[in-house]
Write an enzyme that holds these catalytic residues in place. Structure first.
Site, PDB file in Angstrom:
ATOM      1  N   ASP A   4       0.850  -1.200   0.000  1.00 20.21           N
ATOM      2  CA  ASP A   4       0.000   0.000   0.000  1.00 20.21           C
ATOM      3  C   ASP A   4       0.889   1.255   0.000  1.00 20.21           C
ATOM      4  O   ASP A   4       1.600   1.515   0.974  1.00 20.21           O
ATOM      5  CB  ASP A   4      -0.891  -0.012   1.246  1.00 20.21           C
ATOM      6  N   HIS A  48      -3.591   0.410  -2.685  1.00 14.56           N
ATOM      7  CA  HIS A  48      -4.488   1.090  -1.747  1.00 14.56           C
ATOM      8  C   HIS A  48      -5.911   1.004  -2.281  1.00 14.56           C
ATOM      9  O   HIS A  48      -6.268   1.667  -3.257  1.00 14.56           O
ATOM     10  CB  HIS A  48      -4.066   2.551  -1.588  1.00 14.56           C
TER      11      HIS A  48
END
Length: 363
Positions: free
Chosen positions: A291, A322
């Protein structure tokens, strides 16, 4: 696949592991390009949902005369309404902290609608076209307005299970609400997609410019609509001239004209996990190790919380970006299917426990 479930051993954890292990969402059919998390993020933010959803807006007035907006997903564009019955579970969708309702969040709402849920999007004061009737916005981890919305949903659907899903930085609000409310949250289960666990660290570390600058511009555009009203409480020139999300957050909530406070004091009241030990509702957090927004897993994931609390479950995947979690075929995001499978497994476990203990269902 390569997902790992981190949690404290319990009967609920075993049941969840079995259910997710059987889920087709976690097996194969992934895209071959998930090593570019930045592209996944742009795809999730910019690609519109298919089909286009139809929504009905409802404005909820708060005790201080402020307004939040509830957008009910009533069906895909051009199709008959697919709303469930009076006892169908209500799924509360919480966008990120900037109020951006992404295509991914709408796609999750449509998938839930197909499964018999009643999806509704929670829009904060001044976000996503919701009128700002008081010179006050909602701080990062202040769950007061969300509590009013949950109370209203419970009154409107008294016999339905109430569930909640948050996306990205919007998870700070949901996690703060669960901790502050404890066993009085009125939720049956919750899930967080790519959550931000440590708000202060996240603002201070900053994000890749590819994400931070568009988000900053989106926030400034929304705030500029209310420049006249907000000028009474904040320095609008400084606010609209902010060069980072931290500077904007600090100007908006710490350097106010009436009640200024320090950056440290602000986060004492708004850290998402400040009351995590009080949470009493199962929470599934879907996180990716790559992420680019949350930051490195070693610093940004509170692994000890998942090892010690029986209510927190971490589904960790090495690739997914993400809120991306891409896959081939319809739906495009395997995390959406995993969340809906998690809610199904929670409902099944609760029904089994009620039958085993002979407990009446809550009215």
């Amino acid at each position: 696949g390569q997902c790992r479930l981190l949690c404290k051993p319990s009967a609920l954890a075993q049941h969840l592991a079995r259910s997710l292990g059987r889920s087709a969402a976690l097996r194969g059919r992934r895209w071959t390009w998930p090593c570019w998390p930045q592209l996944q993020m742009l795809r999730q933010l910019l690609q519109p949902p298919e089909p286009e959803p139809v929504m009905a807006r409802e404005l909820l007035q708060l005790p201080d005369a402020g307004l939040v907006a509830l957008d009910w997903l009533v069906g895909p564009c051009g199709a008959a309404s697919a709303w469930g019955g009076i006892s169908s579970p209500v799924l509360l969708l919480i966008p990120n902290a900037a109020g951006k309702v992404t295509g991914g969040l709408l796609q999750l709402g449509l998938r839930a609608l197909e499964r018999g849920f009643i999806p509704v999007i929670f829009n904060r004061r001044g976000h996503n076209g919701c009128p700002l009737t008081t010179p006050r916005l909602q701080p990062f981890g202040d769950p007061g307005d969300l509590r009013e919305a949950v109370t209203y949903l419970r009154c409107r659907h008294p016999s339905a299970s109430l569930l909640a899903v948050s996306e990205g930085s919007g998870s700070g609000l949901l996690l703060a609400y669960l901790g502050e409310s404890g066993s009085s949250s009125r939720l049956a289960a919750a899930a967080c997609l790519s959550p931000i666990f440590r708000g202060r660290d996240w603002f201070e570390a900053g994000m890749p410019w590819l994400y931070e600058w568009p988000l900053l511009l989106h926030l400034k555009q929304g705030l500029s609509r209310y420049a006249g009203a907000l000028a009474e409480v904040v320095d609008m020139d400084r606010l609209l001239g902010s060069r980072s999300l931290r500077e904007l957050e600090e100007t908006l909530f710490c350097r106010t004209r009436s009640r200024p406070t320090s950056w440290e004091s602000y986060w004492e009241r708004n850290e998402p996990l400040r009351d995590a030990d009080e949470a009493a509702v199962p929470v599934l957090c879907l996180c990716s190790a790559d992420d680019p927004v949350r930051g490195p897993p070693a610093q940004s994931l509170p692994r000890e919380l998942f090892r010690s609390s029986p209510y927190f479950f971490l589904l960790l995947t090495p690739l997914g970006g993400h809120c991306g979690f891409p896959r081939r075929g319809p739906g495009r995001c395997w995390a959406h299917e995993a969340v809906l499978e998690y809610f199904r497994a929670m409902a099944e476990f609760l029904r089994t426990e009620e039958r085993r203990k002979g407990l009446p269902r809550p009215r």
